[in-house]
Design a protein around this motif. Sequence first.
Motif, PDB file in Angstrom:
ATOM      1  N   UNK A  53       0.828  -1.205   0.000  1.00 44.13           N
ATOM      2  CA  UNK A  53       0.000   0.000   0.000  1.00 44.13           C
ATOM      3  C   UNK A  53       0.868   1.262   0.000  1.00 44.13           C
ATOM      4  N   UNK A  54       0.264   2.384  -0.368  1.00 42.53           N
ATOM      5  CA  UNK A  54       1.005   3.633  -0.530  1.00 42.53           C
ATOM      6  C   UNK A  54       1.678   4.083   0.763  1.00 42.53           C
ATOM      7  N   UNK A  55       1.106   3.718   1.881  1.00 41.30           N
ATOM      8  CA  UNK A  55       1.633   4.149   3.177  1.00 41.30           C
ATOM      9  C   UNK A  55       2.674   3.173   3.740  1.00 41.30           C
ATOM     10  N   UNK A  56       3.060   2.188   2.944  1.00 38.88           N
ATOM     11  CA  UNK A  56       3.988   1.156   3.409  1.00 38.88           C
ATOM     12  C   UNK A  56       5.294   1.738   3.939  1.00 38.88           C
ATOM     13  N   UNK A  57       5.883   2.659   3.190  1.00 40.37           N
ATOM     14  CA  UNK A  57       7.151   3.248   3.610  1.00 40.37           C
ATOM     15  C   UNK A  57       6.980   4.000   4.928  1.00 40.37           C
ATOM     16  N   UNK A  58       5.866   4.721   5.066  1.00 47.00           N
ATOM     17  CA  UNK A  58       5.604   5.464   6.302  1.00 47.00           C
ATOM     18  C   UNK A  58       5.491   4.512   7.488  1.00 47.00           C
ATOM     19  N   UNK A  59       4.838   3.372   7.281  1.00 40.03           N
ATOM     20  CA  UNK A  59       4.707   2.387   8.361  1.00 40.03           C
ATOM     21  C   UNK A  59       6.050   1.778   8.727  1.00 40.03           C
ATOM     22  N   UNK A  60       6.900   1.576   7.731  1.00 42.32           N
ATOM     23  CA  UNK A  60       8.246   1.067   8.018  1.00 42.32           C
ATOM     24  C   UNK A  60       9.007   2.061   8.882  1.00 42.32           C
ATOM     25  N   UNK A  61       8.814   3.338   8.603  1.00 40.00           N
ATOM     26  CA  UNK A  61       9.504   4.365   9.384  1.00 40.00           C
ATOM     27  C   UNK A  61       8.997   4.425  10.820  1.00 40.00           C
ATOM     28  N   UNK A  62       7.733   4.046  11.037  1.00 47.10           N
ATOM     29  CA  UNK A  62       7.211   3.978  12.407  1.00 47.10           C
ATOM     30  C   UNK A  62       8.013   2.973  13.227  1.00 47.10           C
ATOM     31  N   UNK A  63       8.272   1.812  12.629  1.00 48.52           N
ATOM     32  CA  UNK A  63       9.049   0.788  13.332  1.00 48.52           C
ATOM     33  C   UNK A  63      10.475   1.272  13.553  1.00 48.52           C
ATOM     34  N   UNK A  64      11.053   1.871  12.543  1.00 49.40           N
ATOM     35  CA  UNK A  64      12.427   2.356  12.636  1.00 49.40           C
ATOM     36  C   UNK A  64      12.574   3.375  13.765  1.00 49.40           C
ATOM     37  N   UNK A  65      11.628   4.295  13.835  1.00 51.71           N
ATOM     38  CA  UNK A  65      11.647   5.319  14.886  1.00 51.71           C
ATOM     39  C   UNK A  65      11.465   4.689  16.262  1.00 51.71           C
ATOM     40  N   UNK A  66      10.585   3.701  16.343  1.00 48.15           N
ATOM     41  CA  UNK A  66      10.330   3.014  17.613  1.00 48.15           C
ATOM     42  C   UNK A  66      11.579   2.277  18.082  1.00 48.15           C
ATOM     43  N   UNK A  67      12.267   1.621  17.166  1.00 51.04           N
ATOM     44  CA  UNK A  67      13.500   0.912  17.522  1.00 51.04           C
ATOM     45  C   UNK A  67      14.578   1.886  17.983  1.00 51.04           C
ATOM     46  N   UNK A  68      14.687   3.009  17.296  1.00 53.94           N
ATOM     47  CA  UNK A  68      15.693   4.008  17.659  1.00 53.94           C
ATOM     48  C   UNK A  68      15.419   4.648  19.019  1.00 53.94           C
ATOM     49  N   UNK A  69      14.141   4.673  19.402  1.00 55.73           N
ATOM     50  CA  UNK A  69      13.770   5.289  20.680  1.00 55.73           C
ATOM     51  C   UNK A  69      14.206   4.436  21.864  1.00 55.73           C
ATOM     52  N   UNK A  70      14.502   3.168  21.609  1.00 60.91           N
ATOM     53  CA  UNK A  70      14.916   2.272  22.674  1.00 60.91           C
ATOM     54  C   UNK A  70      13.764   1.739  23.509  1.00 60.91           C
ATOM     55  N   UNK A  71      12.534   1.948  23.051  1.00 56.11           N
ATOM     56  CA  UNK A  71      11.368   1.523  23.825  1.00 56.11           C
ATOM     57  C   UNK A  71      10.981   0.062  23.575  1.00 56.11           C
ATOM     58  N   UNK A  72      11.476  -0.515  22.502  1.00 53.75           N
ATOM     59  CA  UNK A  72      11.091  -1.896  22.163  1.00 53.75           C
ATOM     60  C   UNK A  72      11.737  -2.884  23.123  1.00 53.75           C
ATOM     61  N   UNK A  73      10.957  -3.786  23.673  1.00 57.12           N
ATOM     62  CA  UNK A  73      11.486  -4.838  24.542  1.00 57.12           C
ATOM     63  C   UNK A  73      11.859  -6.062  23.696  1.00 57.12           C
ATOM     64  N   UNK A  74      10.968  -6.456  22.813  1.00 56.63           N
ATOM     65  CA  UNK A  74      11.243  -7.565  21.906  1.00 56.63           C
ATOM     66  C   UNK A  74      11.835  -6.989  20.615  1.00 56.63           C
ATOM     67  N   UNK A  75      13.074  -6.532  20.704  1.00 51.91           N
ATOM     68  CA  UNK A  75      13.707  -5.830  19.587  1.00 51.91           C
ATOM     69  C   UNK A  75      13.788  -6.696  18.332  1.00 51.91           C
ATOM     70  N   UNK A  76      14.040  -7.989  18.524  1.00 52.22           N
ATOM     71  CA  UNK A  76      14.186  -8.882  17.379  1.00 52.22           C
ATOM     72  C   UNK A  76      12.907  -8.924  16.552  1.00 52.22           C
ATOM     73  N   UNK A  77      11.759  -9.006  17.220  1.00 50.54           N
ATOM     74  CA  UNK A  77      10.477  -9.081  16.503  1.00 50.54           C
ATOM     75  C   UNK A  77      10.201  -7.802  15.728  1.00 50.54           C
ATOM     76  N   UNK A  78      10.495  -6.659  16.331  1.00 48.47           N
ATOM     77  CA  UNK A  78      10.248  -5.390  15.655  1.00 48.47           C
ATOM     78  C   UNK A  78      11.249  -5.174  14.515  1.00 48.47           C
ATOM     79  N   UNK A  79      12.489  -5.620  14.713  1.00 47.06           N
ATOM     80  CA  UNK A  79      13.486  -5.499  13.651  1.00 47.06           C
ATOM     81  C   UNK A  79      13.107  -6.368  12.464  1.00 47.06           C
TER      82      UNK A  79
END
Length: 232
Positions: free
Chosen positions: A118-144
């Motif tokens: 979908x057109x918003x795919x790249x934006x959604x990928x960036x949501x995960x990237x930002x979340x990982x960079x924030x250090x808030x993810x506990x299950x980092x492997x799953x989000x990566x």
Amino acid sequence: MSNKKKADGEVEELNEGVKNAYAERLKTLKQALDFVAKNDLPKSVEKFKHYLGILAAYNRTDEKHLTPKMFDPERDVAELLLVSQAYWNLAKSYDKSPRLRQESVRCLQQFIKFSIGYKYQHANAQLIKKFLRSGQAHNKKAFQQAYEKINVRSKNCYLATHAYPENEDLLNTLRAFKVKLAKYSAGIIFINRYYDYSPYIVNSFERNRSLDFVFNKILLRPIIYLIYKVVK
């Protein structure tokens, strides 16, 4: 709206409760987002689940079996985006609790399904990237892994698609090559940079036709075609 057939071939209509809930579903989603803004996770989770449950009931299924195929990819693109955001928020919320990590992963998988293509795919990928960079993810492997699946294994090749929109053989060859690159750490870095900058380059081309002619026709197309011939 699809119709569910009974054994005798008659059509079973949705009950009024489901119809009314569906008509009010966006209010439910807004309430969920309001609770997110207030950092009230339990209530936001409840409302997101309610929103998804309404969609599931409307499509005569349960929430775990919601799929993008139940929606029109063009007419319902806004709803598809909202569904992806509901699953994204649930995945983040469940990730905070060790006993709910499995449910977080399930919601991540749904997030992926409602993102890819979908057109918003790249934006959604960036949501995960930002979340990982924030250090808030506990299950980092799953989000990566979710990030890589959306960002790396997607069908989007922005520059190649812009240069050769009708050449399916070229695009499919480059997509396959991208998957091979993703097996290497250097390849992942390259692909991530590609997705960081290529959408903006394409947008610049679309806004400036002179720039598009100079760089796309004279520079971009020959380079992409050369890469295609080399990797094919």
